[in-house]
Design a protein around this motif. Structure first.
Motif, mmCIF file in Angstrom:
data_model
loop_
_atom_site.group_PDB
_atom_site.id
_atom_site.type_symbol
_atom_site.label_atom_id
_atom_site.label_comp_id
_atom_site.label_asym_id
_atom_site.label_seq_id
_atom_site.Cartn_x
_atom_site.Cartn_y
_atom_site.Cartn_z
ATOM 1 N N GLY A 224 2.295 74.077 -10.764
ATOM 2 C CA GLY A 224 2.473 75.467 -10.397
ATOM 3 C C GLY A 224 3.053 76.299 -11.523
ATOM 4 N N THR A 225 3.192 77.580 -11.256
ATOM 5 C CA THR A 225 3.674 78.537 -12.252
ATOM 6 C C THR A 225 4.882 79.291 -11.720
ATOM 7 N N LEU A 226 5.833 79.500 -12.581
ATOM 8 C CA LEU A 226 7.057 80.206 -12.222
ATOM 9 C C LEU A 226 7.093 81.508 -13.019
ATOM 10 N N LYS A 227 7.171 82.644 -12.321
ATOM 11 C CA LYS A 227 7.151 83.953 -12.965
ATOM 12 C C LYS A 227 8.470 84.682 -12.722
ATOM 13 N N ILE A 228 9.114 85.081 -13.811
ATOM 14 C CA ILE A 228 10.410 85.762 -13.732
ATOM 15 C C ILE A 228 10.280 87.149 -14.337
ATOM 16 N N GLY B 109 11.890 89.449 -8.085
ATOM 17 C CA GLY B 109 12.352 89.034 -9.402
ATOM 18 C C GLY B 109 11.824 87.682 -9.817
ATOM 19 N N LEU B 110 11.521 86.834 -8.825
ATOM 20 C CA LEU B 110 11.037 85.490 -9.106
ATOM 21 C C LEU B 110 9.893 85.158 -8.157
ATOM 22 N N ILE B 111 8.795 84.681 -8.720
ATOM 23 C CA ILE B 111 7.636 84.266 -7.926
ATOM 24 C C ILE B 111 7.221 82.870 -8.365
ATOM 25 N N VAL B 112 7.025 81.987 -7.376
ATOM 26 C CA VAL B 112 6.538 80.640 -7.656
ATOM 27 C C VAL B 112 5.146 80.507 -7.042
ATOM 28 N N GLU B 113 4.178 80.186 -7.877
ATOM 29 C CA GLU B 113 2.799 80.027 -7.423
ATOM 30 C C GLU B 113 2.421 78.551 -7.499
ATOM 31 N N HIS B 114 2.081 77.967 -6.336
ATOM 32 C CA HIS B 114 1.755 76.547 -6.269
ATOM 33 C C HIS B 114 0.251 76.326 -6.418
ATOM 34 N N GLN B 115 -0.125 75.087 -6.690
ATOM 35 C CA GLN B 115 -1.535 74.751 -6.875
ATOM 36 C C GLN B 115 -2.376 75.053 -5.648
ATOM 37 N N ASN C 60 11.500 92.212 -19.868
ATOM 38 C CA ASN C 60 12.454 91.105 -19.924
ATOM 39 C C ASN C 60 11.927 90.040 -18.968
ATOM 40 N N SER C 61 10.924 89.294 -19.412
ATOM 41 C CA SER C 61 10.210 88.404 -18.509
ATOM 42 C C SER C 61 10.006 87.017 -19.104
ATOM 43 N N THR C 62 9.794 86.064 -18.218
ATOM 44 C CA THR C 62 9.509 84.691 -18.621
ATOM 45 C C THR C 62 8.524 84.085 -17.625
ATOM 46 N N ILE C 63 7.500 83.431 -18.139
ATOM 47 C CA ILE C 63 6.539 82.707 -17.305
ATOM 48 C C ILE C 63 6.515 81.260 -17.774
ATOM 49 N N ILE C 64 6.665 80.346 -16.824
ATOM 50 C CA ILE C 64 6.681 78.923 -17.145
ATOM 51 C C ILE C 64 5.561 78.229 -16.386
ATOM 52 N N TYR C 65 4.653 77.599 -17.122
ATOM 53 C CA TYR C 65 3.491 76.918 -16.544
ATOM 54 C C TYR C 65 3.779 75.421 -16.462
ATOM 55 N N CYS C 66 3.746 74.895 -15.246
ATOM 56 C CA CYS C 66 4.051 73.485 -15.010
ATOM 57 C C CYS C 66 2.814 72.742 -14.486
ATOM 58 N N GLU C 67 2.936 71.445 -14.323
ATOM 59 C CA GLU C 67 1.819 70.633 -13.852
ATOM 60 C C GLU C 67 1.342 71.042 -12.460
ATOM 61 N N VAL D 136 6.987 70.721 -17.411
ATOM 62 C CA VAL D 136 6.676 72.012 -18.026
ATOM 63 C C VAL D 136 5.646 71.779 -19.133
ATOM 64 N N LEU D 137 4.540 72.529 -19.059
ATOM 65 C CA LEU D 137 3.477 72.398 -20.046
ATOM 66 C C LEU D 137 3.554 73.475 -21.117
ATOM 67 N N SER D 138 3.759 74.723 -20.676
ATOM 68 C CA SER D 138 3.827 75.832 -21.626
ATOM 69 C C SER D 138 4.650 76.964 -21.034
ATOM 70 N N PHE D 139 4.942 77.946 -21.879
ATOM 71 C CA PHE D 139 5.779 79.061 -21.426
ATOM 72 C C PHE D 139 5.553 80.265 -22.322
ATOM 73 N N GLN D 140 5.922 81.418 -21.805
ATOM 74 C CA GLN D 140 5.996 82.631 -22.620
ATOM 75 C C GLN D 140 7.208 83.424 -22.161
ATOM 76 N N THR D 141 8.053 83.769 -23.085
ATOM 77 C CA THR D 141 9.256 84.529 -22.760
ATOM 78 C C THR D 141 9.337 85.743 -23.677
ATOM 79 N N THR D 142 9.660 86.880 -23.101
ATOM 80 C CA THR D 142 9.608 88.151 -23.820
ATOM 81 C C THR D 142 10.841 88.989 -23.515
ATOM 82 N N PHE D 143 11.387 89.600 -24.550
ATOM 83 C CA PHE D 143 12.460 90.578 -24.368
ATOM 84 C C PHE D 143 12.188 91.716 -25.345
#
Length: 339
Positions: free
Chosen positions: A254-258, A265-271, A245-252, A145-152
């Motif tokens: 791919g990205t995970l969007k909640i 409800g959940l999307i995974v985007e690969h390189q 009520n969302s969270t995005i997690i940026y990894c080496e 995990v490199l970075s993230f943004q979480t919001t409520f």
């Protein structure tokens, strides 16, 4: 059959705790209490509780009650929880578990000494989208995990609390913190759990942008974790008209969007541009139609009846509270706080 009592008959008790207890065949709601006795009587009738009391002391005197939900205002969480523990009851305490770390530690110590279970109401962990997201992150296929943004954020307690604009949420003496204590603490726990990581540094800004109150209604925390991820946590009572009520997690890899898409409800985007879309149960929401089973009551009850305990412990509540308090201190002192 687990016999329970509910302390405090406000919105969280009426919309989450009591309905979810009532839906279980292995739970009996013995008593409810509220400083507003008429409200307690109405709620008892609605949810089939045998007794309605004005004080928690009366409720705790019911020897057949084995477990309680503490749904009182924030400033009472610690004292009521400790009294409940000393009375030999298992406790599910709403978040934030306390108003300071000394109180939180006293709650944890009391439960350990008495040999009863203490669970904190961090319900975000039990949402299907978050459970699936953690599975994917734990697999390691997306890399570090490199970075993230979480919001409520939503439009505020006046549209949620049973007391509307006069709610204790807007009174610093009773709430101790505004939106950071209400919504931010949820995301503080979620990020720790999802990332399997601890917060090491916090730089924060908060303020009262729009509400007529002496507590914060909007807050942004910049967070660095022990493993080196850097991200943001945003909590707000000023998101009109819609909730976020969302969270995005940026990894080496791919990205995970909640919670960013109405259908998935959940999307995974690969390189390689491949997308995995999961149409899971709707994320918990304060909006109309958003009140599904939170999973938190099921986990509390089953952890007691099965003797397995709980995955959201007093220690977890302590660490989430620590993040919130560090955010408050950072904003007030205008400096970075190290944990």
């Amino acid at each position: 059959m687990l016999k329970v009592g509910v302390i405090g008959c406000g919105a969280i008790a009426q919309r989450r705790h009591l309905p979810e207890y009532l839906n279980r065949n292995d739970v009996e709601i013995v008593a409810v209490c509220d400083f507003n006795l008429e409200r307690a009587k109405e709620v008892a009738k609605q949810f089939g509780a045998k007794h309605a009391f004005q004080t928690h002391q009366e409720l705790l005197a019911c020897e057949d009650i084995e477990a309680v939900s503490v749904c009182a205002p924030n400033f009472l969480h610690a004292s009521i929880t400790i009294e409940s523990i000393q009375a030999g009851k298992h406790v599910l305490c709403e978040k934030p578990m306390a108003t300071n770390l000394d109180e939180a530690k006293s709650m944890v110590d009391a439960a350990t000494e008495k040999g009863v279970k203490l669970m904190i109401g961090h319900s975000q962990r039990f949402m299907p989208v978050h459970i699936k997201a953690k599975e994917i992150l734990d697999e390691g296929k997306l890399g570090r995990v490199l970075s993230f943004q979480t919001t409520f954020g939503h439009s505020g307690p006046e549209n949620w609390s049973v007391d509307g604009k006069s709610s204790w949420f807007f009174n610093q003496d009773e709430a101790f913190a505004g939106v950071l204590g209400d919504l931010g603490v949820h995301k503080a726990d979620l990020i720790r759990w999802l990332l399997n990581d601890e917060v090491s540094e916090i730089t924060a800004m908060y303020g009262t942008l729009h509400k007529n109150t002496n507590v914060d209604d909007h807050a942004v925390l910049a967070i660095k974790t022990q493993k080196g991820a850097i991200g943001t946590l945003t909590a707000s009572w000023t998101y009109y008209p819609n909730e976020n009520n969302s969270t995005i997690i940026y990894c080496e890899k791919g990205t995970l969007k909640i919670g960013t898409d109405e259908q998935f409800g959940l999307i995974v985007e690969h390189q390689n541009k491949h997308r995995e879309c999961y149409e899971l149960d709707k994320i918990q929401s304060n909006e109309t139609g958003g009140q599904t089973n939170s999973g938190i009551i099921d986990h509390f009850v089953e952890g007691i009846l099965n003797g397995t305990g709980h995955s959201v412990t007093g220690d977890d509540g302590y660490k989430a509270l620590e993040i919130v308090l560090a955010g408050i201190n950072s904003a007030n002192q205008k400096q970075t706080i190290s944990l």
